[in-house]
Each structure stands twice: as C-alpha cells, then as structure tokens.
Scaffold this motif. Structure first.
Motif, PDB file in Angstrom:
ATOM      1  N   UNK A   1       0.823  -1.204   0.000  1.00  0.00           N
ATOM      2  CA  UNK A   1       0.000   0.000   0.000  1.00  0.00           C
ATOM      3  C   UNK A   1       0.864   1.264   0.000  1.00  0.00           C
ATOM      4  N   UNK A   2       1.910   1.259   0.799  1.00  0.00           N
ATOM      5  CA  UNK A   2       2.773   2.442   0.858  1.00  0.00           C
ATOM      6  C   UNK A   2       3.513   2.651  -0.459  1.00  0.00           C
ATOM      7  N   UNK A   3       3.954   1.565  -1.088  1.00  0.00           N
ATOM      8  CA  UNK A   3       4.591   1.689  -2.398  1.00  0.00           C
ATOM      9  C   UNK A   3       3.615   2.282  -3.404  1.00  0.00           C
ATOM     10  N   UNK A   4       2.407   1.704  -3.475  1.00  0.00           N
ATOM     11  CA  UNK A   4       1.452   2.123  -4.499  1.00  0.00           C
ATOM     12  C   UNK A   4       0.971   3.554  -4.268  1.00  0.00           C
ATOM     13  N   UNK A   5       0.760   3.929  -3.011  1.00  0.00           N
ATOM     14  CA  UNK A   5       0.299   5.296  -2.742  1.00  0.00           C
ATOM     15  C   UNK A   5       1.386   6.304  -3.063  1.00  0.00           C
ATOM     16  N   UNK A   6       2.613   6.007  -2.692  1.00  0.00           N
ATOM     17  CA  UNK A   6       3.700   6.930  -3.004  1.00  0.00           C
ATOM     18  C   UNK A   6       3.932   7.034  -4.507  1.00  0.00           C
ATOM     19  N   UNK A   7       3.726   5.922  -5.212  1.00  0.00           N
ATOM     20  CA  UNK A   7       3.801   5.969  -6.675  1.00  0.00           C
ATOM     21  C   UNK A   7       2.722   6.911  -7.218  1.00  0.00           C
ATOM     22  N   UNK A   8       1.510   6.837  -6.677  1.00  0.00           N
ATOM     23  CA  UNK A   8       0.436   7.737  -7.101  1.00  0.00           C
ATOM     24  C   UNK A   8       0.822   9.202  -6.902  1.00  0.00           C
ATOM     25  N   UNK A   9       1.437   9.498  -5.761  1.00  0.00           N
ATOM     26  CA  UNK A   9       1.835  10.878  -5.483  1.00  0.00           C
ATOM     27  C   UNK A   9       2.889  11.359  -6.480  1.00  0.00           C
ATOM     28  N   UNK A  10       3.802  10.471  -6.847  1.00  0.00           N
ATOM     29  CA  UNK A  10       4.821  10.811  -7.850  1.00  0.00           C
ATOM     30  C   UNK A  10       4.155  11.060  -9.210  1.00  0.00           C
ATOM     31  N   UNK A  11       3.206  10.193  -9.563  1.00  0.00           N
ATOM     32  CA  UNK A  11       2.500  10.342 -10.851  1.00  0.00           C
ATOM     33  C   UNK A  11       1.774  11.680 -10.906  1.00  0.00           C
ATOM     34  N   UNK A  12       1.036  12.016  -9.837  1.00  0.00           N
ATOM     35  CA  UNK A  12       0.292  13.279  -9.829  1.00  0.00           C
ATOM     36  C   UNK A  12       1.232  14.482  -9.943  1.00  0.00           C
ATOM     37  N   UNK A  13       2.358  14.439  -9.223  1.00  0.00           N
ATOM     38  CA  UNK A  13       3.290  15.565  -9.287  1.00  0.00           C
ATOM     39  C   UNK A  13       3.885  15.694 -10.691  1.00  0.00           C
ATOM     40  N   UNK A  14       4.209  14.552 -11.300  1.00  0.00           N
ATOM     41  CA  UNK A  14       4.732  14.585 -12.670  1.00  0.00           C
ATOM     42  C   UNK A  14       3.680  15.115 -13.636  1.00  0.00           C
ATOM     43  N   UNK A  15       2.425  14.739 -13.425  1.00  0.00           N
ATOM     44  CA  UNK A  15       1.333  15.193 -14.300  1.00  0.00           C
ATOM     45  C   UNK A  15       1.143  16.697 -14.213  1.00  0.00           C
ATOM     46  N   UNK A  16       1.367  17.267 -13.020  1.00  0.00           N
ATOM     47  CA  UNK A  16       1.191  18.706 -12.814  1.00  0.00           C
ATOM     48  C   UNK A  16       2.403  19.487 -13.325  1.00  0.00           C
ATOM     49  N   UNK A  17       3.599  18.971 -13.078  1.00  0.00           N
ATOM     50  CA  UNK A  17       4.824  19.731 -13.368  1.00  0.00           C
ATOM     51  C   UNK A  17       5.432  19.429 -14.732  1.00  0.00           C
ATOM     52  N   UNK A  18       5.114  18.252 -15.309  1.00  0.00           N
ATOM     53  CA  UNK A  18       5.778  17.851 -16.547  1.00  0.00           C
ATOM     54  C   UNK A  18       7.230  17.478 -16.333  1.00  0.00           C
ATOM     55  N   UNK A  19       7.574  17.056 -15.136  1.00  0.00           N
ATOM     56  CA  UNK A  19       8.958  16.695 -14.793  1.00  0.00           C
ATOM     57  C   UNK A  19       9.250  15.283 -15.312  1.00  0.00           C
ATOM     58  N   UNK A  20      10.126  15.186 -16.311  1.00  0.00           N
ATOM     59  CA  UNK A  20      10.438  13.900 -16.932  1.00  0.00           C
ATOM     60  C   UNK A  20      11.077  12.942 -15.926  1.00  0.00           C
ATOM     61  N   UNK A  21      11.956  13.476 -15.060  1.00  0.00           N
ATOM     62  CA  UNK A  21      12.602  12.629 -14.057  1.00  0.00           C
ATOM     63  C   UNK A  21      11.582  11.972 -13.128  1.00  0.00           C
ATOM     64  N   UNK A  22      10.543  12.721 -12.753  1.00  0.00           N
ATOM     65  CA  UNK A  22       9.483  12.150 -11.917  1.00  0.00           C
ATOM     66  C   UNK A  22       8.696  11.081 -12.676  1.00  0.00           C
ATOM     67  N   UNK A  23       8.442  11.319 -13.965  1.00  0.00           N
ATOM     68  CA  UNK A  23       7.749  10.306 -14.778  1.00  0.00           C
ATOM     69  C   UNK A  23       8.569   9.014 -14.805  1.00  0.00           C
ATOM     70  N   UNK A  24       9.883   9.165 -14.941  1.00  0.00           N
ATOM     71  CA  UNK A  24      10.767   7.999 -14.941  1.00  0.00           C
ATOM     72  C   UNK A  24      10.757   7.310 -13.580  1.00  0.00           C
ATOM     73  N   UNK A  25      10.699   8.101 -12.508  1.00  0.00           N
ATOM     74  CA  UNK A  25      10.582   7.526 -11.162  1.00  0.00           C
ATOM     75  C   UNK A  25       9.315   6.691 -11.041  1.00  0.00           C
ATOM     76  N   UNK A  26       8.190   7.212 -11.551  1.00  0.00           N
ATOM     77  CA  UNK A  26       6.928   6.482 -11.476  1.00  0.00           C
ATOM     78  C   UNK A  26       7.028   5.157 -12.223  1.00  0.00           C
ATOM     79  N   UNK A  27       7.640   5.184 -13.401  1.00  0.00           N
ATOM     80  CA  UNK A  27       7.825   3.950 -14.167  1.00  0.00           C
ATOM     81  C   UNK A  27       8.699   2.963 -13.399  1.00  0.00           C
TER      82      UNK A  27
END
Length: 462
Positions: free
Chosen positions: A380-406
């Motif tokens: 649960x903690x992995x998946x929720x933190x992944x969601x937070x990374x995805x949302x931040x990448x979606x808002x900022x367009x940060x490629x490094x964060x998108x790669x982190x989510x992947x």
C-alpha cells in the motif's frame, strides 16, 4: 444544502454510461428535486453527446418528469450556479486507451487502463484537465460538490484535493459496489445483514465482512469464491488468487490485485489478447458501437441491458447515491476516495484513500480501519507513493518524476526498456501532454516515434 431546484452537470456527458446516470436520477426522483441536467462534452464528442443526450431526454419524458436536459460544448455555461458536478470523461477518447494498452504490449509489458504504464499515462493526460475544471468551478459554482468517477479515480481525486485545493469532492469506483452486490448471496445473506469494512486506495484495497451478530464472515466468503464466480468487473481476467495467501491475510483483495499477486498470468493473458482478438480497448470499442447504435433508436427510452457488458456498470448509480446522500444528509455507508484523516494509519492523514465512509451533508466521513500487516502495508505504501509521484509529474511535466513512477511501478520492469517505453508513450500522447511539450520535442528530435505496428492499430480505429 436546501435548494429545491437542483442543477446537475455531467462533464463527459456523451459517455455510454450516461443512460445509467439518468436512470439513477429517475430512481431517486423523490429524493432529488432536480430542475436541470446539463450534459457537457468537447467538439470531438459532439456526435455521441447528441445521440446519448436525446436518449436522456426520452428517458426523462418516459418517466413523466419535467426536468430540463441541456446539451452543450460550453463547460462554463453549464457550470454556472451548479449544485452537483460529476466527471466521467476520457482525455484522448478510446484511441488514447488503445495506445495505453498496445504500446506497453509491444514491449512485452502489460497494458491496462488504470494499472502499469497505461494507468500512469491516463493520469498524465487527465490531471491537467480536471484541474482546469476545478478552476472553472471555483469561479462558476464555488459551493458545488464534485463527484469524480473519471479513472484513475483515486489519483484524480488526489490531484483535485492536493493541487486543485477543492475539498468538496468524492471519488467513486464500481469495484467495491460490485463486491457488495455479489458477495452476500455466496453465504446466503443480504447486504443489509452484513457490515463491510474497506480500506486502501482506488483499485488497490482490501475488505473484511461481519454479519449481524458481529461474527467475521470474511473467510466464509473467501471459501465460496473458490467454488464459482469471483464477481469481477468485465475488464479483469479471472485467475484465482492463491488461497494460502488469502488465508494468511484474512481479507478479500480487490479484483485488480490480480495484476500484482498473479502478475505473470495476467501478463500472459494480456499479451495473448494483444496478439489475438485485440486489447480490452478494442473490445470495448465494439461494445460501444453496439450501444450507440441502440441509443440512436428513437423508441429506446430506458437503459439497455448491454450496458452491463461495458465494464464500468454501477459507477453512475453510485454517483447518484452519493449525490442523494449529500443532499438529504442520509449518512449512507459508501466506499469512496476521500481524505484519509487517520482512517488508514499506515498512510499520511492529508492524502486520499479509498475507504468505507459515512456520506452525508458534510461529505464523506471515513471509518477507521486500522493498521495493515507488513505485507499489505508495504504494498500500500509503495502504491500510494507511486500515485503521489505520478500526480506531481502530471502537474509539473517533470520527466525525471515520470521515470521515477515507471521505476516504482511493479508492472513495469525497470531499465532501458522501461525508459524507451516512457519515451515512446510521451511522443504518442503529445497532443494531450502540453506539460511535457519541451521533453517531447527533444525526444522527437532524437528520432523517438510510435512504432508502425502500434500506429496501424490506432489509425484503424479513427
């Protein structure tokens, strides 16, 4: 809320689910004093909006109601002074979903609407749009409630809360609804005789069940699940969970846990579909064509049974129940995405979880579930933190964060292949990813493109 002439707005009004929404309102005509229903869509969805909108008008007329049904492409006009806004849209339409499924499949990864690489990109496309909608709501209907069932519902609801700063929101999913519809009969009970406790995040929750004497019957249901139908949504391939795993956790996992607990089998099935009858999106397009052909019938004034094959049955009815519960302060037990507020102590209090809640005039008040065991807590903690990374990448367009989510996602094998997949999906979705425009231009200049085999499948659907 005490208004006696409600204005209801649905964004994504041309959806094939809209007849279920209208049916849900009609069923609750004595609970909701509706005056206006506004169905909103974009120019690309205008044809479907007109088809389903005229059917909605027929349904209202057949019910003997004088509700005004408006069809519009002007979102701000629709939102002006709205009381309730529901969202059920797909950015990029079904072609985007085909990309989400077929591009990962071409890399040997599982392509799925809300999980894996596909789910990440659905969020990337959707978050900026939902935040634009919230911006309009702040100006046009600052007191309205937002009922979201646009997927990935949990991540979208999180973005609304965290980045949109909009508190009057509830996220919905049909998966808990289906569990509560199908499971009681397995043990000879009715829902009214059982107490359900859900906790987790959208498409990644677990639940326990108790009877009206207080005895836990979770494992009685589990035993029956191995004898027949698991009550899954139409879009999830039915491979059984390992029984020993469920006996250890003493909870019932969400159907989507199959993508993680039985990843190999789900991947094999996904790749089989990819090579054969087509991905789920391609199957759904065939179902949708049949539905819209039905909706065109000027004599059809009720929800056709074929809608149940669409995969998201009961979403819309759940939305109507949430609205009726808020309006009349019914304090109904529902499973919703809402702020944690300590209900799941293994996750931060100020982020969104999917939990059993009491829904009334004050919104969703989550019911405390308590701590998970280490295995479920870790997931649960992995998946929720992944969601937070995805949302931040979606808002900022940060490629490094998108790669982190992947890299974090358990359904994507990390490494160069994952990065290549990310790059191709960015280019494939460039029309709907303005926040990543600079990176996409760099990738295109470096020669990244959508592979011909994938492009051919997308082109044939347009």
């Amino acid at each position: 809320m005490s208004r006696d002439a409600l204005k209801m707005v649905t964004i994504g009004g041309g959806s094939s689910y809209t007849p279920e929404l209208i049916e849900g309102y009609i069923k609750r005509k004595d609970q909701l004093p509706i005056k206006e229903i506004w169905l909103v869509d974009i120019p690309a969805g205008e044809e479907k909006l007109n088809i389903v909108g005229h059917m909605a008008k027929r349904m209202v007329k057949a019910a003997g109601l004088d509700w005004e049904v408006h069809l519009t492409l002007n979102r701000r006009e629709a939102l002006q002074d709205a009381d309730f806004v529901s969202t059920q849209f797909r950015v990029g339409l079904m072609q985007a979903r085909i990309k989400d499924e077929r591009i990962p499949g071409s890399y040997g990864f599982l392509g799925q609407e809300t999980n894996g690489a596909g789910g990440i990109f659905k969020a990337f496309r959707t978050v900026p749009v939902i935040l634009d909608i919230v911006k309009d709501m702040k100006e046009c209907c600052p007191d309205a409630w937002l009922i979201n069932f646009t997927n990935p519902s949990g991540m979208i609801t999180e973005a609304i809360q965290t980045y949109g700063k909009w508190d009057k929101v509830i996220g919905l999913c049909n998966v808990p609804v289906m569990a509560m519809m199908t499971e009681p009969a397995l043990i000879g009970k009715q829902l009214k005789d059982l107490t359900y406790k859900f906790a987790g995040i959208d498409h990644f929750h677990w639940h326990r069940v108790f009877d009206n004497t207080g005895r836990e019957v979770t494992m009685d249901i589990v035993a029956k699940m191995y004898e027949g139908d698991a009550g899954l949504p139409k879009n999830i391939f039915n491979v059984q969970f390992f029984r020993e795993q469920l006996e250890q956790m003493k909870m019932i996992p969400c159907g989507y846990h199959r993508y993680y607990y039985r990843e190999q089998e789900m991947l094999d099935h996904s790749l089989e579909e990819f090579k054969g009858e087509g991905t789920r999106a391609q199957q759904v397009m065939r179902i949708e064509k049949e539905l819209f052909d039905l909706y065109k019938d000027p004599n059809l004034d009720y929800k056709p049974k074929q809608l149940a094959e669409r995969g998201g049955a009961h979403y819309s009815d759940a939305a109507c129940e949430a609205i009726a519960s808020i309006y009349a302060d019914k304090r109904t037990h529902m499973v919703v995405s809402t702020l944690n507020r300590g209900a799941v102590p293994d996750l931060p209090t100020d982020h969104v979880v999917e939990v059993s809640a009491q829904v009334g005039a004050a919104g969703a008040i989550p019911l405390t579930f308590g701590h998970f065991q280490p295995a479920e807590r870790g997931w649960l903690q992995l998946m929720k933190n992944m969601e937070l990374v995805i949302d931040e990448a979606a808002v900022t367009g940060d490629y490094g964060l998108a790669l982190q989510a992947f890299t974090m996602n358990p359904m994507i094998r990390s490494g160069q292949k994952a990065k290549d997949l990310l790059d191709e999906m960015l280019v494939a979705n460039k029309q709907h990813l303005p926040q990543f425009a600079k990176k996409i231009a760099e990738l295109e200049a470096a020669g990244v493109h959508v592979h011909d085999a994938v492009a051919a499948h997308i082109d044939e659907t347009i």
